[in-house]
Design an enzyme around this catalytic site. Sequence first.
Site, short mmCIF file in Angstrom:
data_model
loop_
_atom_site.label_atom_id
_atom_site.label_comp_id
_atom_site.label_asym_id
_atom_site.label_seq_id
_atom_site.Cartn_x
_atom_site.Cartn_y
_atom_site.Cartn_z
N PRO A 182 -13.25 8.68 0.13
CA PRO A 182 -14.01 9.70 -0.61
C PRO A 182 -15.50 9.67 -0.26
CG PRO A 182 -13.55 7.79 -2.01
CD PRO A 182 -12.81 7.56 -0.72
N THR A 183 -16.06 10.82 0.03
CA THR A 183 -17.51 10.90 0.22
C THR A 183 -18.04 12.08 -0.58
OG1 THR A 183 -17.15 12.09 2.30
CG2 THR A 183 -17.69 9.76 2.48
N SER B 3 -13.63 13.03 -3.46
CA SER B 3 -14.57 12.30 -4.33
C SER B 3 -14.79 13.07 -5.63
CB SER B 3 -15.90 12.14 -3.60
OG SER B 3 -16.94 11.88 -4.52
N GLN C 262 -10.43 10.50 -6.16
CA GLN C 262 -11.22 9.32 -6.50
C GLN C 262 -12.05 9.57 -7.75
OE1 GLN C 262 -14.94 9.33 -5.78
NE2 GLN C 262 -15.10 7.43 -6.97
N TYR D 102 -15.00 8.04 -10.37
CA TYR D 102 -15.98 7.07 -10.86
C TYR D 102 -15.79 6.98 -12.36
CZ TYR D 102 -18.77 7.06 -6.54
OH TYR D 102 -19.21 6.89 -5.26
N THR E 226 -12.88 3.70 -8.13
CA THR E 226 -13.91 2.96 -7.41
C THR E 226 -14.60 2.00 -8.38
OG1 THR E 226 -14.23 4.77 -5.87
CG2 THR E 226 -16.04 3.19 -6.05
N ARG F 85 -31.05 2.63 -2.43
CA ARG F 85 -31.02 3.20 -1.07
C ARG F 85 -32.41 3.72 -0.72
NH1 ARG F 85 -25.42 6.28 -2.55
NH2 ARG F 85 -24.41 4.39 -3.34
N LYS G 267 -10.44 0.67 -5.39
CA LYS G 267 -11.31 0.65 -4.21
C LYS G 267 -12.62 -0.07 -4.53
CE LYS G 267 -13.85 3.91 -1.22
NZ LYS G 267 -15.22 3.90 -1.74
N HIS H 243 -18.37 -0.16 -0.15
CA HIS H 243 -18.97 1.17 -0.29
C HIS H 243 -19.80 1.53 0.95
CE1 HIS H 243 -19.15 3.96 -3.85
NE2 HIS H 243 -19.97 4.60 -3.04
N GLY I 205 -17.47 0.71 8.32
CA GLY I 205 -17.84 0.42 9.71
C GLY I 205 -16.77 0.73 10.74
N ARG J 84 -15.47 2.57 13.49
CA ARG J 84 -16.01 3.58 14.42
C ARG J 84 -15.25 3.61 15.75
NH1 ARG J 84 -18.03 3.97 10.20
NH2 ARG J 84 -20.23 3.88 9.64
N ARG K 30 -17.85 7.57 7.07
CA ARG K 30 -18.83 8.32 7.87
C ARG K 30 -18.23 8.93 9.13
NH1 ARG K 30 -21.42 3.82 5.91
NH2 ARG K 30 -23.30 4.10 4.65
C1 LIG Z 1 -22.38 9.95 2.05
C2 LIG Z 1 -21.39 9.04 1.40
C3 LIG Z 1 -20.90 9.37 0.14
C4 LIG Z 1 -19.97 8.53 -0.47
N1 LIG Z 1 -19.45 8.91 -1.70
C5 LIG Z 1 -18.49 8.14 -2.26
C6 LIG Z 1 -17.86 8.56 -3.45
O1 LIG Z 1 -18.16 9.62 -3.99
N2 LIG Z 1 -16.92 7.76 -3.99
C7 LIG Z 1 -16.55 6.55 -3.40
O2 LIG Z 1 -15.68 5.85 -3.93
N3 LIG Z 1 -17.12 6.16 -2.26
C8 LIG Z 1 -18.05 6.92 -1.67
N4 LIG Z 1 -18.61 6.53 -0.48
C9 LIG Z 1 -18.10 5.31 0.18
C10 LIG Z 1 -16.90 5.64 1.07
O3 LIG Z 1 -15.77 6.01 0.32
C11 LIG Z 1 -16.50 4.45 1.94
O4 LIG Z 1 -16.28 3.33 1.13
C12 LIG Z 1 -17.53 4.11 3.02
O5 LIG Z 1 -18.13 5.29 3.50
C13 LIG Z 1 -16.83 3.37 4.15
O6 LIG Z 1 -17.74 3.02 5.13
P1 LIG Z 1 -17.98 3.86 6.49
O7 LIG Z 1 -18.75 5.07 6.07
O8 LIG Z 1 -18.76 2.93 7.32
O9 LIG Z 1 -16.62 4.24 7.03
C14 LIG Z 1 -19.53 7.35 0.16
C15 LIG Z 1 -20.03 7.04 1.43
C16 LIG Z 1 -20.94 7.86 2.05
C17 LIG Z 1 -21.41 7.52 3.42
#
Ligand SMILES: Cc1cc2nc3c(=O)[nH]c(=O)nc-3n(C[C@H](O)[C@H](O)[C@H](O)COP(=O)(O)O)c2cc1C
Length: 398
Positions: A99-100, A128, A149, A151, A177, A186, A273, A297, A330, A332, A352
């Site tokens: 989820p992002t 998300s 997902q 919160y 989460t 941040r 998560k 995260h 991470g 990639r 990402r």
């Molecule tokens: C821009 C962004 C927004 C995110 N938003 C959420 C979210 O809304 N809920 C959540 O559980 N994790 C969120 N995450 C964490 C991701 O679900 C995930 O754990 C993390 O991006 C994994 O790492 P990676 O980006 O290196 O693959 C977010 C990450 C990013 C980069």
Amino acid sequence: MSTEADSHSSAFNLDPPVPLNVSKAYSIEDLRRAAQRRLPKAIFDFFDGGAEDEITLRDNRAAYQRVRLMPKVLTDVSTIDTSTDILGQRAQLPMAIAPTGAVGFGWRGGDIAIARAAAAAGIPYTLSSTATASIEQIANAAPGRLWFQAYILRNKPFLQTLIDRAQAADYEALVITVDLPVGGKRERDFRNDFSVPFRFTPKNLLDFARHPGWLSDIVRFGMPVMENLIGLESKATNATAIASSVGRNYDPSFNWEGLQKIRDGWPRKLIVKGILSPDDALRVAAMGCDAVVVSNHGGRQLDGAVATFDALPGVVKAIDGRIPVLLDGGVRRGSDIFKALAMGAQGVMLGRATLYGASAAGEPGASRALAILKDELVRTMQLCGVRSTGDANASFMF
Ligand SMILES: Cc1cc2nc3c(=O)[nH]c(=O)nc-3n(C[C@H](O)[C@H](O)[C@H](O)COP(=O)(O)O)c2cc1C
């Protein structure tokens, strides 16, 4: 899914055709740079950045780079099976989308773009709670497996409404989460004036003006909205205003009893998560949850937390096969995915990687990210002498 061994370029023949800015992207890093070129710095840094000194953000990558593979030769690798069981159902790749939130800042309709790319690739997609598309919009637009997902908000009736909506819209799993009782610090966001509540400042206006493609979309259609949180705070409806209100609305008192209540009330698969500690993982399994995601995260919460790939063996050992273990952070390269499988993960979640792709070019960009990772995974398996994902194990690690 079987993939022919000699089809070096097959993963790059995409339909629809790849837009110019990602047609020359051969790695996730290439997509990251394409996203960086297209987006204002404040938006790119919000996606790309981590907490404080970004030690954990970097270490999530470094953990994969610290270990080496031990390939085995003279295996017939003309046919490779990348499919795997994820939560009891076959997925075409050992991957799911993490989820992002706020994806629409990077690409209008970006959530739907990623969900559709995931469906086309045959892998689950997680929406998300802070997404810029609603639970129902995604269910209508993306035909694949959907997870929602959540919160933990202070406003429990509102949270329950979201969970009920996910059930009504046939989401297969709920992802809770647990690594965000409060927001991480941040600092890129502060420095870029991306702090909340959002302020237009000379600095970020200049930043936006330098990215006319991105800006013209915002001027025409306005700021994206965190669709699922409309109504959480009546005064706050645009994405940035809601982001600040969500911060205030997280429930730092949420604990194991709260998680048990959610487990008892949700009849489908429940995924937790944000687990790093083996003890926590065992407790999650013991209370009847269906999977854990080893996650920090993406380095956005506790800086200095252990890299997820380093935490994986302890969690796998503690869980001892009781429930599936997923991992994110991470990822990639296809070889990262292979390493995670070899160390006992059932699959990885992508944050990402697809977010960069979608920010560069919408759905074709997200598909490009998945195609790159698939191509690299297949190649790694072939070069290691592993024909199916189930055959990856610690004997391939050095
Ligand atoms: C821009 C962004 C927004 C995110 N938003 C959420 C979210 O809304 N809920 C959540 O559980 N994790 C969120 N995450 C964490 C991701 O679900 C995930 O754990 C993390 O991006 C994994 O790492 P990676 O980006 O290196 O693959 C977010 C990450 C990013 C980069």
